[in-house]
Design an enzyme around this catalytic site. Structure first.
Site, PDB file in Angstrom:
ATOM      1  N   ARG A   1       0.813   4.469   0.641  1.00 22.18           N
ATOM      2  CA  ARG A   1       0.074   5.476   1.402  1.00 22.18           C
ATOM      3  C   ARG A   1       0.250   5.407   3.035  1.00 22.18           C
ATOM      4  NH1 ARG A   1      -4.177   1.561   0.731  1.00 22.18           N
ATOM      5  NH2 ARG A   1      -4.818   0.839   2.637  1.00 22.18           N
TER       6      ARG A   1
ATOM      7  N   ASN B   1       0.776  -1.193   0.227  1.00 20.70           N
ATOM      8  CA  ASN B   1      -0.087  -0.017  -0.010  1.00 20.70           C
ATOM      9  C   ASN B   1       0.837   1.199  -0.054  1.00 20.70           C
ATOM     10  OD1 ASN B   1      -2.311  -1.525   0.245  1.00 20.70           O
ATOM     11  ND2 ASN B   1      -1.831  -1.645   2.364  1.00 20.70           N
TER      12      ASN B   1
END
Ligand code: MV4
Length: 451
Positions: free
Chosen positions: A292, A290
């Site tokens: 983020r 991911n």
């Protein structure tokens, strides 16, 4: 350093970014939809711009409106938070073209990791263990069948453009495979506009362990240890903790080194999370990356003492990381996600917070955009806050979470607080016997099998 940061988000994460900016002395710009005018992120930002009507497609996802807001306020950087545009490579590129700094990873890396089949191949090439399976997307049901015979059943089909559990199919025998392959591909085409599907050996009862990583613009890459995120329902995490009771210092080091290798291989910059499945025998396998900051980042902050959002801003401005991998986690942290939802049916429960009393005291942190009289709009996700505790050990953290849940008073809406209180009392939870199927077993223990 940046002169003014626009936060392209709402809710608790927008507030979290504003907190970091204030400590750094950087003025902030909030953007909001017409449904969020009374939101705390608007109240606490130095400036705000209304960017559209309630549907996120016309506000928080509207790149043109957000660029205009940056332009008219003179912001020189954008923090995306999580969700919305946080993993949109096109948005990151457009910001670059507009001479706006992007507080996130390079667009090419977002794009690479957004393709879950390519991410898997990249991880394998970096020497990060992956489960036996396909080298890339499957060309046909016949290819899937041949591969599944090699790998052995059960297998799992995953959409390359999916992630987070969307577009997955577990297949337990050759008879079902061809049909499942075709449905999975058709569904992926419909949902993501890309019908690519890949295959992996399916693990029955793994733990979900993820590593917090960080890269800087000078080639530096570190990890900040793991989070145990096995307690989730319908691919929505409910409780996260750090460290995981399943990791020895030796396993933490090996998984951390694998994570750093992958970051170095792709030139990772900014905050990222590498998700693994951990088998009972201590084998770990790459699942996804991911690109983020994540909802559950606070548990890592509590056990490392590092402010991850300030670090995101610093590395985006070109500063070196200035910290090393391999810190031992200090104490134990647990996060409960407080959702505006029915604790039994999990149906959303938006409405007005008639009473909203927050717990406090030693080792308690609440990240929330809620306040008394706040009207939770029905247009967005149901997270109203995160209750995070830190203790010297897991036992103290559990006791602290129990009393913090007891002292968290919310009236006017239904929340997940009662569910969390039950989970914290559960003997399997207390013993640290966790897996991705924890909630199935919990439901059975709770009702004696009636749900
Ligand atoms: C798996 C798996 C078992 N074996 N892959 C779910 C989310 C997405 N990132 C991938 N997921 C899974 N992939 C293999 N080869 C089990 C899951 C899974 C899961 C993973 C993490 C947390 C909760 C989960 C719940 C069900 C299935």
């Amino acid at each position: 350093m940046f002169k003014k940061i626009l936060i392209a988000n709402r809710g608790e994460i927008a507030l979290r970014v504003i907190q970091a900016c204030r400590e750094l002395g950087i003025p902030t710009v909030a953007v909001c939809s017409t449904a969020d005018r009374e939101s705390l992120h608007v109240t606490y930002a130095d400036e705000d711009v209304c960017i559209g009507p309630p549907p996120s497609s016309q506000s928080y996802l509207d790149i043109g409106s957000i660029l205009s807001a940056a332009e008219i306020t003179g912001a020189d950087a954008v923090h995306p938070g999580y969700g919305f545009l946080a993993e949109n490579a096109h948005f990151a590129e457009v910001l670059g073209e507009c001479k706006l700094a992007w507080i996130g990873p390079p667009p090419e890396v977002i794009r690479l990791m957004g393709d879950k089949a390519q991410a898997r191949r990249t991880a394998a090439a970096a020497g990060v263990p992956v489960l036996p399976g396909s080298a890339g997307p499957l060309a046909s049901a016949e290819e899937a069948l041949a591969l599944a015979r090699d790998v052995g059943y059960p297998v799992i089909l995953k959409a390359a453009a999916g992630g987070g559990g969307r577009g997955m199919r577990i297949v337990r025998s050759g008879e079902e495979l061809a049909a499942q392959f075709r449905t999975a591909s058709a569904e992926a085409e419909k949902a993501f506009g890309d019908g690519s599907v890949y295959l992996e050996k399916y693990l029955e009862e793994p733990r979900h362990i993820e590593f917090q990583v960080f890269g800087d613009r000078h080639g530096g890459a570190i990890h900040l240890g793991e989070r145990e995120c096995s307690i989730q329902r319908r691919h929505q995490k409910l409780i996260e903790e750090a460290p995981s009771v399943a990791l020895t210092p030796e396993l933490r080091q090996r998984m951390g080194e694998a994570s750093v290798r992958l970051c170095e291989r792709v030139g990772y910059v900014n905050a990222g999370t590498i998700e693994y499945l951990l088998d009972r025998d201590g084998s770990f396998y790459f699942m996804e990356m991911n690109t983020r900051i994540q909802v559950e980042h606070p548990v890592t902050e509590m056990v490392t003492g590092v402010d991850l959002v300030k670090l995101q801003i610093a590395v985006a401005a070109g500063e070196p990381l200035g910290i090393r991998s391999g810190l031992s986690p200090r104490g134990h942290a647990i996060e409960c996600r407080i959702n505006a939802e029915d604790p039994v049916t999990f149906a959303p429960s938006p409405g007005r917070l008639q009473t909203f009393h927050l717990p406090g005291g030693p080792g308690v942190r609440v990240d929330t955009h809620g306040y008394e009289d706040y009207l939770i709009p029905p247009h967005y996700d149901s997270l109203v806050g995160k209750l995070i505790v830190h203790g010297r050990d897991r036992g103290e953290a559990i006791a602290r979470m129990q009393r913090a849940l007891d002292f968290f008073v919310v009236e006017g809406i239904k929340t997940s607080i009662p569910l969390h209180r039950e989970i914290l009392r559960d003997p399997e939870f207390r013993a640290g016997r966790l897996s991705t199927r924890f909630m199935e077993g919990f439901a059975t223990r709770r009702t004696g099998g009636s749900s």
